[in-house]
Design a protein around this motif. Sequence first.
Motif, PDB file in Angstrom:
ATOM      1  N   PHE A   1       0.913  -1.154  -0.061  1.00  0.00           N
ATOM      2  CA  PHE A   1      -0.005  -0.041   0.157  1.00  0.00           C
ATOM      3  C   PHE A   1       0.946   1.181   0.054  1.00  0.00           C
ATOM      4  O   PHE A   1       1.930   1.138   0.990  1.00  0.00           O
ATOM      5  N   SER A   2       0.678   2.368  -0.920  1.00  0.00           N
ATOM      6  CA  SER A   2       1.452   3.408  -0.836  1.00  0.00           C
ATOM      7  C   SER A   2       0.471   4.513  -1.226  1.00  0.00           C
ATOM      8  O   SER A   2      -0.448   4.455  -1.878  1.00  0.00           O
ATOM      9  N   ARG A   3       0.773   5.427  -0.438  1.00  0.00           N
ATOM     10  CA  ARG A   3       0.089   6.912  -0.411  1.00  0.00           C
ATOM     11  C   ARG A   3       0.248   7.718  -1.652  1.00  0.00           C
ATOM     12  O   ARG A   3       1.345   7.834  -2.040  1.00  0.00           O
ATOM     13  N   ILE A   4      -0.591   8.056  -2.211  1.00  0.00           N
ATOM     14  CA  ILE A   4      -0.579   9.090  -3.545  1.00  0.00           C
ATOM     15  C   ILE A   4      -0.275  10.325  -3.085  1.00  0.00           C
ATOM     16  O   ILE A   4      -1.239  10.932  -2.348  1.00  0.00           O
TER      17      ILE A   4
ATOM     18  N   ALA B   1      -0.693  -2.651  -4.680  1.00  0.00           N
ATOM     19  CA  ALA B   1       0.262  -3.116  -5.715  1.00  0.00           C
ATOM     20  C   ALA B   1       0.249  -4.726  -5.142  1.00  0.00           C
ATOM     21  O   ALA B   1       0.341  -4.860  -3.834  1.00  0.00           O
TER      22      ALA B   1
ATOM     23  N   TYR C   1      -4.729   5.854  -1.547  1.00  0.00           N
ATOM     24  CA  TYR C   1      -3.781   5.010  -1.654  1.00  0.00           C
ATOM     25  C   TYR C   1      -3.754   4.010  -2.750  1.00  0.00           C
ATOM     26  O   TYR C   1      -4.657   3.655  -3.522  1.00  0.00           O
ATOM     27  N   ASN C   2      -2.619   3.378  -3.281  1.00  0.00           N
ATOM     28  CA  ASN C   2      -2.328   2.722  -4.486  1.00  0.00           C
ATOM     29  C   ASN C   2      -2.342   1.246  -3.933  1.00  0.00           C
ATOM     30  O   ASN C   2      -1.474   1.029  -2.654  1.00  0.00           O
TER      31      ASN C   2
ATOM     32  N   THR D   1      -2.994  14.212  -2.255  1.00  0.00           N
ATOM     33  CA  THR D   1      -4.439  13.920  -2.253  1.00  0.00           C
ATOM     34  C   THR D   1      -4.993  14.310  -1.016  1.00  0.00           C
ATOM     35  O   THR D   1      -4.636  13.833   0.196  1.00  0.00           O
TER      36      THR D   1
END
Length: 66
Positions: A34-37, A48, A45-46, A40
């Motif tokens: 999980f990675s924060r964009i 992958a 969160y993205n 925003t």
Amino acid sequence: MNLERYQYLNSNDYHDYEFWSEGPKGRISKMVTFSRIPNTDPAIYNLAFGVHQMRGINNPKQYAKS
């Protein structure tokens, strides 16, 4: 619910999760991240997911068993 689940390793910040998937084609290392964009609001969160080499096995202090 009483469903079977995978044992996994997670990073200290709980953004990375690693586990082994076992099936008819054998045992495969998988990872979810999980990675924060940036920039925003509200936070987005993205997620992958994919095949991965287990880092936690070589660096046990970075990951905690769950």
